[in-house]
Design an enzyme around this catalytic site. Structure first.
Site, mmCIF file in Angstrom:
data_model
loop_
_atom_site.group_PDB
_atom_site.id
_atom_site.type_symbol
_atom_site.label_atom_id
_atom_site.label_comp_id
_atom_site.label_asym_id
_atom_site.label_seq_id
_atom_site.Cartn_x
_atom_site.Cartn_y
_atom_site.Cartn_z
ATOM 1 N N ALA A 1 -13.517 -33.803 45.951
ATOM 2 C CA ALA A 1 -14.741 -33.034 45.754
ATOM 3 C C ALA A 1 -14.524 -31.878 44.798
ATOM 4 O O ALA A 1 -13.424 -31.360 44.664
ATOM 5 C CB ALA A 1 -15.231 -32.509 47.091
ATOM 6 N N GLY B 1 -11.261 -36.409 49.362
ATOM 7 C CA GLY B 1 -12.268 -37.396 49.736
ATOM 8 C C GLY B 1 -11.990 -38.750 49.095
ATOM 9 O O GLY B 1 -12.312 -39.799 49.677
ATOM 10 N N GLU C 1 -9.582 -40.449 51.252
ATOM 11 C CA GLU C 1 -10.237 -40.819 52.522
ATOM 12 C C GLU C 1 -11.072 -42.087 52.354
ATOM 13 O O GLU C 1 -11.123 -42.936 53.250
ATOM 14 C CB GLU C 1 -11.089 -39.651 53.039
ATOM 15 C CG GLU C 1 -10.204 -38.514 53.541
ATOM 16 C CD GLU C 1 -10.996 -37.311 53.992
ATOM 17 O OE1 GLU C 1 -11.694 -36.716 53.154
ATOM 18 O OE2 GLU C 1 -10.931 -36.977 55.188
ATOM 19 N N GLU D 1 -6.854 -30.652 50.852
ATOM 20 C CA GLU D 1 -7.883 -29.744 51.380
ATOM 21 C C GLU D 1 -7.287 -28.451 51.945
ATOM 22 O O GLU D 1 -7.871 -27.385 51.829
ATOM 23 C CB GLU D 1 -8.704 -30.450 52.467
ATOM 24 C CG GLU D 1 -9.682 -31.483 51.941
ATOM 25 C CD GLU D 1 -9.072 -32.847 51.672
ATOM 26 O OE1 GLU D 1 -7.828 -32.966 51.683
ATOM 27 O OE2 GLU D 1 -9.838 -33.802 51.420
#
Ligand code: NAD
Length: 726
Positions: A62, A102, A105, A125
């Site tokens: 992100a 992300g 993920e 993160e």
């Protein structure tokens, strides 16, 4: 591409894209991904799905800008990752370039992962104050086991594809076309049962001593985090994966994610990230960007091979810059050479296996000398001799006579006047301060100080040098102590006053280390060497032979003064280098600080001598007096135009003084505490200590409070006189 395989393409950074549309925002990307998957599922001609990135990059995760908004992508992405996993058709990730945050993920939701050999993966993160919020903390431990998952999630480190293969994070790595390999694999697995490939259905691999392992890991994470919440909450999320079923673990992950979002730490880290980029964009008032001036070949001279010279030479060699190291005599030269060689050997070991090799045995790259005549050929000099104005002026006069006309003359002084040093030369436009931080081969900060006559190209060259040395250059104006040390003086002064009033070095250090500093003021002073400050105070006539006879022990020029650091130096306690300072060490040069009963006795004797009543000082007072006096000086610096904005001060503190990143820097911290509170506390302490001018609130701070606690980004607009820059 096989007609049976449906392809979903990411953009390298969020926003992601799905062919053929361009989506410019996170939610639209998520919708596109969901639509694409549903379409693929509904279409009987599609037998498998392959997800890849665009332009050779899977996904860098992100956009950091999105993290200050509560509706952060991670949480919205989780259900989509579940949707991928629940697909009845095999989904294969083709990982090229990077799969971070992300992006990784999403890959974990896929049933298979194929990576290019040069790809890197990670869940970074934690480094921006968050945790992987799209079910990554629950899937990764199920795939690669708890120890490896904890390591990746709590440190945010990126791992190469080869390591990912060993850990079982990817099923296959390829040297050539990853997409073709992923499609091949997708075709091969069509019709095979997907249950075993759905990570949410897998149990977390058992460890024989899971409980003990987790306990030990938690202690380690806590110790290293020092008040930084993200690593600990990352730990808790992974721990939940070991204790709860998948769906409950995901709920816990979401709760913890919300805690991090509302803690303010992610905002502080985001601020720090952009502040660092802002200080690079330093320009003249005319708007000329100075950073594009590049010097091709440079022979650099480091003058003085003491603590700083050794680190500076090591950094220069690491940056592949040819360097000559000059000392005053053979004895110092040999000592310095030995120390530099030890540092370089250590650095070379760390770099083993990498592309770059350290070429430090080649005299064309690194020379040691006592011959000043070698100065003729150098392009840039960095002087790091003792902190003494007369000596520095003598050296700069010599440099001005010997060095070639274009050579840039830099001084590594900690606090002295750049203009006065420049006045000893015939080329003040080429004199500039380059203030490195100890240990200079480790610390990222380079404070670049321009004097009255310093030219823009001299500043540009110093900025380029910082960049080449992989340091963060921050340009500031000339004043005693510049920005970093000037703000540090009142902080250290308060720390020493607190000892006079009843505290101990280890108590003060503890409070500031609990706040998040890597080391407290006394440990820092021992590391840097107490003699540096002593020499400076002697130069200022605050102590030593130039102190007027009959001066009061605890007053100088009408202000409170503590002679404690001078008294320690008079007893040869210079810190780590002599094995004794505010603490005791295992030997001269030792690094393990132990509280010293001698210091405790010395302090109580000192208080008796000066009739100071010992009082208990609580943690709040220690913290506020040290930090708020430092911040107060920051406001004075901004008001005087010494720095271009609060971000510059914060970047200096984050990179040179061990200020905890999750608190965003001192000025950002002040804005989070609230300027009215900072002002009220300074007023209170100033009333209690009227002979300490540094506790008197700065006029600029008062103004910002008077206009209604202005937000940080507006502070500079309340100054009538902005930074003169050049
Ligand atoms: P140091 O005492 O460890 O080293 C100084 C070196 O300069 C000695 O090796 C000495 O032999 C050499 N020297 C003295 N006169 C010389 C001459 N005429 N020609 C050649 N070499 C000469 O000191 P240091 O801690 O390395 O500090 C050096 C400078 O860096 C000072 O100005 C200091 O204020 C500044 N500085 C120090 C620190 C720190 O943490 N120690 C941090 C930033 C800046």
């Amino acid at each position: 591409m096989s007609q049976d395989t449906f392809c979903v393409v990411f953009h390298a950074q969020i926003p992601f894209d799905r062919i053929p549309h361009q989506f410019k925002s996170g939610p639209m990307f998520l919708q596109a991904l969901e639509d694409g998957l549903k379409k693929a599922d509904a279409d009987p001609s599609v037998k498998a799905v392959m997800i890849c990135g665009e332009n050779g990059k899977f996904s860098a995760g992100a956009d950091i800008r999105g993290f200050s908004s509560p509706k952060t992508l991670g949480v919205a992405l989780g259900p989509i990752v579940s949707l991928i996993e629940s697909s009845e058709k095999p989904v294969v990730a083709a990982i090229e370039g990077v799969a971070l945050g992300g992006g990784l993920e999403v890959a974990l939701g896929c049933h298979y992962r194929v990576a290019h050999a040069k790809a890197r993966m990670g869940l970074p993160e934690v480094t921006i104050g968050l945790l992987p919020g799209a079910e990554g903390t629950q899937r990764l431990p199920r795939l690669i086991g708890v120890p490896a998952a904890l390591d990746m999630i709590t440190t945010g480190k990126h791992i190469p594809a080869t390591e990912a293969l060993k850990l079982g994070l990817v099923d296959e790595i390829v040297e050539e076309n990853t997409i073709e390999a992923a499609i091949r694999l997708a075709n091969k697995v069509i019709g095979q049962p997907l249950g075993p490939r759905r990570l949410s259905l897998k149990p977390v691999p058992k460890l024989p001593n899971m409980e003990a392992f987790l306990q030990e890991a938690q202690v380690k994470v806590k110790r290293q985090a020092r008040g930084f919440l993200a690593p600990e909450l990352c730990f808790q999320a992974v721990q939940a994966a070991t204790q709860r079923p998948f769906a409950e673990g995901v709920r816990r992950e979401r709760e913890l994610f919300q805690v991090l979002l509302s803690s303010g730490q992610a905002q502080a880290l985001q601020y720090a990230f952009f502040a660092e980029r802002a200080v690079h964009r330093w320009a003249t008032p005319g708007g000329i960007n100075l950073l594009f001036i590049i010097f091709d070949s440079i022979l650099l001279l480091s003058l003085g091979l003491g603590t700083m010279g050794q680190g500076i030479v090591t950094s220069l060699v690491k940056a592949n810059i040819p360097v000559v190291a000059l000392e005053q005599n053979l004895e110092y030269l040999n000592k310095g050479r030995k120390a530099v060689m030890v540092l370089l050997e250590r650095e070379a070991k760390k770099m083993e296996g990498g592309a770059q090799k350290l070429d430090f045995h080649n005299p064309a790259r690194l020379q040691f000398t006592v011959d000043f005549n070698l100065l003729h050929d150098v392009d840039l000099v960095i002087e790091a001799v003792f902190e003494n104005m007369a000596l520095k002026k003598e050296i700069f006069h010599k440099l001005s006579n010997i060095c070639k006309p274009g050579a840039l003359l830099c001084t590594n002084t900690s606090a002295l006047d750049i203009d006065e040093i420049a006045s000893a030369t015939s080329r003040p436009q080429q004199v500039i301060g380059t203030h490195f931080f100890s240990p200079a081969h480790v610390m990222r900060l380079l404070e670049i100080i321009y004097g009255r006559h310093t030219s823009p190209s001299a500043i540009a060259t110093a900025m380029q040098l910082a960049k080449d040395m992989k340091k963060v250059g921050v340009v500031v104006g000339n004043c005693f102590g510049f920005v970093g040390n000037r703000m540090m003086f009142p902080y250290v002064e308060q720390a020493v006053f607190l000892l006079e009033e009843g505290s101990r070095p280890e108590a003060v250090d503890q409070v500031l280390e609990d706040f998040g500093f890597k080391i407290g003021p006394f440990r820092m002073s021992d590391l840097a060497g107490l003699d540096v400050g002593w020499r400076s105070r002697k130069g200022q006539g605050l102590t030593g032979p130039s102190l007027p006879a009959g001066s009061s022990a605890r007053q100088r020029r009408g202000q409170r003064y503590s002679p404690l650091p001078d008294l320690l130096c008079e007893r040869g306690r210079f810190g780590q280098k002599t094995g004794k300072g505010w603490y005791q060490y295992e030997r001269a040069g030792g690094r393990t600080a132990t509280p010293d009963p001698w210091i405790h006795g010395f302090l109580s004797q000192y208080r008796d001598t000066h009739r100071i009543e010992t009082r208990y000082i609580d943690q709040e007072e220690i913290l506020e007096r040290c930090l708020f006096s430092l911040i107060n000086e920051g406001f004075a610096i901004l008001a005087e135009g010494i720095a271009s904005g609060p971000e510059h001060l914060d970047v200096i503190y984050l990179n040179g003084y061990g200020w905890p990143k999750h608190r965003g820097g001192p000025m950002f911290y002040a804005s989070t505490v609230g300027l009215p509170r900072v002002l009220a506390k300074l007023q209170k302490y100033s009333e209690a200590h009227p002979d300490v001018p540094k506790l008197r609130p700065s006029a600029f701070l008062k103004k910002l409070v008077a206009v209604g606690n202005a937000p940080l980004k507006e502070w500079m607009s309340y100054l009538s006189r902005q930074s003169p820059k050049l």
